[in-house]
Design a protein around this motif. Sequence first.
Motif, PDB file in Angstrom:
ATOM      1  N   SER A 213      -5.543  -3.347  -3.199  1.00 57.94           N
ATOM      2  CA  SER A 213      -4.402  -3.302  -2.278  1.00 57.94           C
ATOM      3  C   SER A 213      -3.814  -1.900  -2.193  1.00 57.94           C
ATOM      4  O   SER A 213      -3.453  -1.424  -1.106  1.00 57.94           O
TER       5      SER A 213
ATOM      6  N   SER B  20       1.658  -3.119   9.654  1.00 54.87           N
ATOM      7  CA  SER B  20       2.362  -3.952   8.688  1.00 54.87           C
ATOM      8  C   SER B  20       3.857  -3.652   8.708  1.00 54.87           C
ATOM      9  O   SER B  20       4.697  -4.563   8.715  1.00 54.87           O
TER      10      SER B  20
ATOM     11  N   ILE C  37      -0.031  -6.584   1.895  1.00 56.90           N
ATOM     12  CA  ILE C  37      -1.469  -6.368   1.765  1.00 56.90           C
ATOM     13  C   ILE C  37      -2.035  -7.148   0.575  1.00 56.90           C
ATOM     14  O   ILE C  37      -3.148  -7.693   0.636  1.00 56.90           O
TER      15      ILE C  37
END
Length: 306
Positions: free
Chosen positions: A50, A64, A85
């Motif tokens: 991530s 995002s 994420i």
Amino acid sequence: MQADDKARESASPEWTAKPERSNLLAIRFIVWVALALGRPVARLFLYPTSLYYMLVAGEARAASKQYLRKALGREPRIGDGFRHIHAFAATILDRVFLLNGRFDKFDVRVHLDDTARNMLVQRRGCILLGAHLGSFEITRAYAHEIQGPPASVVMYEENARKLNSVLQAINPELTQQVIGLGKVDSMLKVRQALERGEFIGMLADRGLEQDGASVTCDFLGAPARFPSGPLRMAYMLKCPVLLMVGVYRGGNRYDLHFEELADMADPALPRDELIGRTQQRYVMRLEHFCRSAPYNWFNFYDFWKP
């Protein structure tokens, strides 16, 4: 490149142009790690993965942040982006276990409205409309637990080919559950499955349609385009439509929601009005889940781009 090819390319939505970040060798390695070492060990890999994705995927990071700003109602912090994420990576890892029948590793809590419950009892075929929100695969865990009807996934041929490649690496037995649109017998296969009382799953938040086959709805405070093809298919097949959302709650817990959207066999409303109302309800429910579980939205591109 011919002019018509260029036109199709320019008309394609942004998500179709994103490069594949995985390959079959990497998938097979992840499968081996997960199944050989177990879920707790495999989840340790989620943190560096991530972090790496946050550092190198600038466009996804920006998308995002754009989404989280709308869903959270405030300016997202770095920790929010990482959590977003990480949740995505966790659901991807869990696919390995779900697609290999390791359902016992998960705490799945099911929420059915009365219509969805009756359809399960009656074994009535229906279309399940999902989204890139939470886990679509968790439905298989529920179907297995209650010995429910078989479920197939319907998608565009190119995406079906990609998914089949992934399934081949994870569990080859599942490739037969993918129906690719665009073939001569595609609609016949869908109709036959519905007549057998099976579930047909479709993701209805992205599409390849042109402007004429999409609907603009207010989503998280701004207009966004949603494909109308799935609902047009449901109307043509005269079948019920349910919303399906598998919300990831962290750890090994998922909340699975089945809710009625419309019965397309009901002639009470004209076609366009019925489709329009159903589309708006679908988007409103997505908005609800985005606000209640904001880190579950997995469209890492500019979703509101005109």
